[in-house]
Design an enzyme around this catalytic site. Sequence first.
Site, PDB file in Angstrom:
ATOM      1  N   THR A  61       0.826  -1.206   0.000  1.00  0.00           N
ATOM      2  CA  THR A  61       0.000   0.000   0.000  1.00  0.00           C
ATOM      3  C   THR A  61       0.859   1.253   0.000  1.00  0.00           C
ATOM      4  OG1 THR A  61      -1.698  -1.174   1.264  1.00  0.00           O
ATOM      5  CG2 THR A  61      -1.834   1.224   1.220  1.00  0.00           C
ATOM      6  N   LYS A  82      -0.242 -10.109   7.879  1.00  0.00           N
ATOM      7  CA  LYS A  82      -0.057  -8.719   8.258  1.00  0.00           C
ATOM      8  C   LYS A  82      -1.420  -8.225   8.684  1.00  0.00           C
ATOM      9  CE  LYS A  82       0.982  -4.076   6.549  1.00  0.00           C
ATOM     10  NZ  LYS A  82       1.350  -3.237   5.373  1.00  0.00           N
TER      11      LYS A  82
END
Length: 296
Positions: free
Chosen positions: A47, A165
């Site tokens: 991201t 994650k």
Amino acid sequence: MPTIFEGAGVALITPFLEDGSVNYKKLEELIEEQISEGTDAIISCGTTGEVSTLTHDEQLTVIKETIKIVDKRVPVIAGTGSNCTKTAVMLSKKAQSYGADGLLIVSPYYNKATQGGLIAHYTKIAENVDIPILLYNIPGRAGIALAPETIAYLVKNVKNIVGVKEAGGDISVTAKIFRLCRDTVIDVYSGNDDQNVAIMALGGKGAISVLSNIAPKKTSIMCHEAIDGNIKEAARLQLEALDVINNLFIEVNPIPVKAAMNLLGKEVGKLRLPLTYMEKEHLSILEESMKEYGLL
């Protein structure tokens, strides 16, 4: 499979030139700084790396160059997720062929798959590669959450899916993941810098950190204090960093972290649309917190 890394992994930004193309010379500089400052792993094209506005060719080139620059000094984890399973398989196979040590695969965004669909998606990808896979649970971006039961199922039943994650923001959900996986090995990494120490206190292996882009040594020390069981000291370091951490998300990531890096003189360039420069008011707040944290 062995744990990919313990400690602080940097969710590395992608630097751009003035014309908007990838700045590979700057990428090398950033990677060298991260390694010299004690970062334990490089996460490429997540991201924070603006992967959503990279073409597939750019994404694969950034991953390939990152692996080449790192040269096995620390693990490289490649972001190869997609909301199209076939595309994710292609990207994952390419990253493995380049020498990636692991893959970070975001839950498919926009489609809003069922939990059964998520299991099928991740299983299909894992069947096509041999290296470790980390699930990436980020419901705020993906529009769908990986349920703790789904995470536990995948880790227990797919040999190269080794962990997650966790960026959902709910520490109770993270605790439930550990509870469901108490009889198996799972590698959980904090995906939110404000929860790094809390997740490691529950048994997490480290963090995939935005903060590390601007404070790699401080982030590494914090994470290793937590892993070593020095929770009081790790908590002190976490709280010391909290204002900066919060202000790195005062606008959507990675707008603030790129602004912060430019304030530090790193010249990482601008963002790709639809992301834009920070509002001046927010930039001032970020800058002040960086001064208080000793970065400026």
